[in-house]
Structures are given as structure tokens and as C-alpha cells.
Design a protein around this motif. Sequence first.
Motif, mmCIF file in Angstrom:
data_model
loop_
_atom_site.group_PDB
_atom_site.id
_atom_site.type_symbol
_atom_site.label_atom_id
_atom_site.label_comp_id
_atom_site.label_asym_id
_atom_site.label_seq_id
_atom_site.Cartn_x
_atom_site.Cartn_y
_atom_site.Cartn_z
ATOM 1 N N ILE A 90 0.978 -1.230 0.336
ATOM 2 C CA ILE A 90 -0.107 0.073 -0.555
ATOM 3 C C ILE A 90 0.860 1.171 0.248
ATOM 4 O O ILE A 90 0.781 1.972 -0.703
ATOM 5 N N PRO A 91 1.634 1.792 0.932
ATOM 6 C CA PRO A 91 2.872 2.924 0.781
ATOM 7 C C PRO A 91 3.279 2.356 -0.946
ATOM 8 O O PRO A 91 3.490 3.728 -1.610
ATOM 9 N N LEU A 92 4.018 1.691 -1.305
ATOM 10 C CA LEU A 92 4.204 1.712 -2.413
ATOM 11 C C LEU A 92 3.779 2.272 -3.571
ATOM 12 O O LEU A 92 4.118 2.293 -4.743
ATOM 13 N N SER A 93 2.361 1.249 -3.502
ATOM 14 C CA SER A 93 1.300 2.354 -4.697
ATOM 15 C C SER A 93 1.186 3.499 -4.261
ATOM 16 O O SER A 93 1.442 4.316 -5.444
ATOM 17 N N VAL A 94 1.212 3.946 -3.315
ATOM 18 C CA VAL A 94 1.159 5.532 -2.818
ATOM 19 C C VAL A 94 2.140 6.513 -3.089
ATOM 20 O O VAL A 94 1.781 7.247 -4.021
ATOM 21 N N LEU A 95 3.245 5.801 -3.254
ATOM 22 C CA LEU A 95 4.328 6.663 -3.514
ATOM 23 C C LEU A 95 4.198 6.635 -5.221
ATOM 24 O O LEU A 95 4.383 7.320 -5.797
ATOM 25 N N LEU A 96 3.941 5.179 -5.684
ATOM 26 C CA LEU A 96 4.384 5.396 -7.190
ATOM 27 C C LEU A 96 3.087 6.297 -7.654
ATOM 28 O O LEU A 96 3.459 6.681 -8.735
ATOM 29 N N ALA A 97 2.220 6.448 -7.027
ATOM 30 C CA ALA A 97 0.875 6.744 -7.725
ATOM 31 C C ALA A 97 1.542 8.869 -7.414
ATOM 32 O O ALA A 97 1.298 9.319 -8.372
ATOM 33 N N PHE A 98 2.704 8.915 -6.331
ATOM 34 C CA PHE A 98 2.722 10.671 -6.191
ATOM 35 C C PHE A 98 3.779 10.242 -7.369
ATOM 36 O O PHE A 98 3.771 11.852 -8.157
ATOM 37 N N CYS A 99 4.779 9.766 -7.559
ATOM 38 C CA CYS A 99 5.275 10.218 -8.419
ATOM 39 C C CYS A 99 4.888 9.861 -9.895
ATOM 40 O O CYS A 99 5.717 10.752 -10.905
ATOM 41 N N ILE A 100 4.149 9.172 -10.746
ATOM 42 C CA ILE A 100 3.643 9.800 -11.365
ATOM 43 C C ILE A 100 2.518 10.749 -11.288
ATOM 44 O O ILE A 100 3.138 11.094 -12.669
ATOM 45 N N GLY A 101 1.941 11.318 -10.479
ATOM 46 C CA GLY A 101 1.291 12.256 -10.614
ATOM 47 C C GLY A 101 2.334 13.622 -10.279
ATOM 48 O O GLY A 101 2.511 14.307 -10.743
ATOM 49 N N GLY A 102 3.815 13.398 -10.107
ATOM 50 C CA GLY A 102 4.788 14.247 -10.260
ATOM 51 C C GLY A 102 5.601 14.153 -11.701
ATOM 52 O O GLY A 102 5.751 15.547 -12.225
#
Length: 62
Positions: free
Chosen positions: A8-20
Motif C-alpha cells: 500500500i505505501p509503495l503504491s501510494v508512492l508510485l502514484a505520487f511519482c507518476i502524478g509528479g
Amino acid sequence: MESLYLLIPLSVLLAFCIGGLFWWAVKSGQFDDMEGPGHRILHDDDIPSEANENEGADKKNN
């Protein structure tokens, strides 16, 4: 269940990276002209414009 604590934290981090990355691409102008390259390929000139100007000057001199 324990794997969710990691995934879950990895998927949230990945989502923020893609958004950035998407935000950076928009701000740097990557999506400004979506139709220009498609039109430029249709109007391909065999001789560059500088060569066209020089060729016209040569014909006037002859």
C-alpha cells in the motif's frame, strides 16, 4: 496481510511519482502543440528553405 503493509505505501508512492512526472510534463510544455507534428510531416520539403532562396537567386542571375 503483512505484504499489504509494504504494498500500500509503495503504491501510494508510485502514484505520487507518476502524478509528479505528469505535472512536470504539463508545466514544461510537452502537451502544448499536439497537432503540429502531424501537419509538419504532411508538408515535407525535399529542399530546405535556405536552399530554395539560394536557388531562386541563382536563376535570377542566369
